[in-house]
Design an enzyme around this catalytic site. Structure first.
Site, PDB file in Angstrom:
ATOM      1  N   LYS A  44       9.829  13.676 -24.750  1.00  0.00           N
ATOM      2  CA  LYS A  44       8.705  13.147 -24.020  1.00  0.00           C
ATOM      3  C   LYS A  44       7.429  13.929 -24.315  1.00  0.00           C
ATOM      4  CE  LYS A  44      11.855  12.430 -20.144  1.00  0.00           C
ATOM      5  NZ  LYS A  44      12.204  12.953 -18.800  1.00  0.00           N
ATOM      6  N   GLY A  45       7.599  15.136 -24.854  1.00  0.00           N
ATOM      7  CA  GLY A  45       6.482  16.083 -24.970  1.00  0.00           C
ATOM      8  C   GLY A  45       5.288  15.601 -25.764  1.00  0.00           C
ATOM      9  N   GLU A 101       4.981  15.866 -33.108  1.00  0.00           N
ATOM     10  CA  GLU A 101       5.583  16.817 -32.168  1.00  0.00           C
ATOM     11  C   GLU A 101       4.514  17.489 -31.328  1.00  0.00           C
ATOM     12  OE1 GLU A 101       7.901  17.722 -30.558  1.00  0.00           O
ATOM     13  OE2 GLU A 101       9.645  18.490 -31.615  1.00  0.00           O
ATOM     14  N   ASP A 102       4.921  17.960 -30.164  1.00  0.00           N
ATOM     15  CA  ASP A 102       4.005  18.730 -29.331  1.00  0.00           C
ATOM     16  C   ASP A 102       3.907  20.177 -29.811  1.00  0.00           C
ATOM     17  OD1 ASP A 102       6.674  19.199 -28.671  1.00  0.00           O
ATOM     18  OD2 ASP A 102       6.439  18.858 -26.528  1.00  0.00           O
ATOM     19  N   ASP A 105       8.770  25.407 -32.726  1.00  0.00           N
ATOM     20  CA  ASP A 105       9.264  26.704 -32.287  1.00  0.00           C
ATOM     21  C   ASP A 105      10.199  27.233 -33.384  1.00  0.00           C
ATOM     22  OD1 ASP A 105       9.516  28.533 -29.953  1.00  0.00           O
ATOM     23  OD2 ASP A 105      11.568  27.838 -29.908  1.00  0.00           O
ATOM     24  N   LYS A 133       4.323  27.805 -33.196  1.00  0.00           N
ATOM     25  CA  LYS A 133       4.672  29.209 -32.911  1.00  0.00           C
ATOM     26  C   LYS A 133       5.431  29.754 -34.115  1.00  0.00           C
ATOM     27  CE  LYS A 133       6.067  28.642 -28.090  1.00  0.00           C
ATOM     28  NZ  LYS A 133       7.186  28.921 -27.175  1.00  0.00           N
ATOM     29  N   PHE A 154       5.609  31.020 -23.561  1.00  0.00           N
ATOM     30  CA  PHE A 154       6.078  29.710 -23.129  1.00  0.00           C
ATOM     31  C   PHE A 154       4.905  28.963 -22.500  1.00  0.00           C
ATOM     32  CE2 PHE A 154       8.185  26.409 -20.788  1.00  0.00           C
ATOM     33  CZ  PHE A 154       9.096  25.975 -21.739  1.00  0.00           C
ATOM     34  N   ARG A 167       3.815  18.415 -17.185  1.00  0.00           N
ATOM     35  CA  ARG A 167       3.402  17.580 -18.329  1.00  0.00           C
ATOM     36  C   ARG A 167       2.026  16.974 -18.123  1.00  0.00           C
ATOM     37  NH1 ARG A 167       7.953  16.749 -21.605  1.00  0.00           N
ATOM     38  NH2 ARG A 167       9.936  16.527 -20.554  1.00  0.00           N
TER      39      ARG A 167
END
Ligand code: IMP
Ligand code: MG
Length: 182
Positions: A44-45, A101-102, A105, A133, A154, A167
């Site tokens: 959902k990001g 993508e949001d 990582d 990141k 985070f 969100r």
């Protein structure tokens, strides 16, 4: 919500200029492709980033969705990629995909998805991410389009969650450690 945020890392204005810049690159890169361009929003990001980005893309495009997971409910990755929802489009050959993508990582999610679409016969697969990141990589992976490199913190907001919350914040902020280190 605001009280749980340590610091705003990417403001609404900065997000808007990131979206302007990436959309401009995409408009330039795909203007002569002649193939269908399909944006894949990773739920959902990525919903906020996808919608802000697609508003600025002036080429014809299609939108599709995927839901994958590498995270459980906490703040670190499990390393396993599960596909919970796949794209609706069945004709995949001769299509240009951009997976959106949001945040990147470990890099596992996107490198897995690139392999997935390449093996299905896509003409091209590129990736766009709002945040990166790089210090957290466990697999060698570089996005084609990225907004901002951030430190190993985070973050939540603008689509990114912690346990499904935050969100709806319009900016990206560092979540206070006390919220998840209880
Ligand atoms: P990767 O496969 O390790 O690159 O995982 C990327 C996914 O992890 C993203 O799509 C997010 O869902 C999640 N993620 C990684 N870092 C954060 C963060 O700081 N906040 C919220 N979600 C994150
Ligand atoms: Mg995600």
């Amino acid at each position: 919500m605001e009280k749980d945020i340590e610091k705003v890392l990417v403001s609404e204005d900065e997000i808007a200029s990131i979206c302007d810049k990436i959309a401009q690159q995409i408009n330039e890169d795909y203007k002569n492709s002649g193939r269908p361009l399909v944006l894949i929003c990773i739920l959902k990001g990525s919903i906020m980033f996808t919608s802000e980005l697609m508003k600025r893309i002036t080429l014809p495009l299609e939108l599709d969705f995927m839901k994958v997971s590498s995270y459980g409910s906490g703040t670190s990755t499990t390393g396993v990629i599960n596909i919970h929802l796949d794209i609706k489009r069945t004709d995949i050959a001769d299509v240009d995909f951009i997976v959106i993508e949001d945040i990147i990582d470990s890099g596992r999610t996107l490198s897995h998805l690139i392999k997935y679409f390449t093996e299905k016969g896509a003409s091209s697969v590129r990736t766009a991410t709002l945040l990166d990141k790089p210090s957290r990589r466990t697999v060698d992976f570089k996005p084609d389009y990225f907004g901002k490199v951030i430190p190993d913190e985070f973050v939540v907001g603008f689509g990114l969650d912690y346990n499904e919350k935050y969100r709806n914040l319009p900016y990206v902020g560092i979540l206070k450690r006390e919220v998840y280190e209880k």
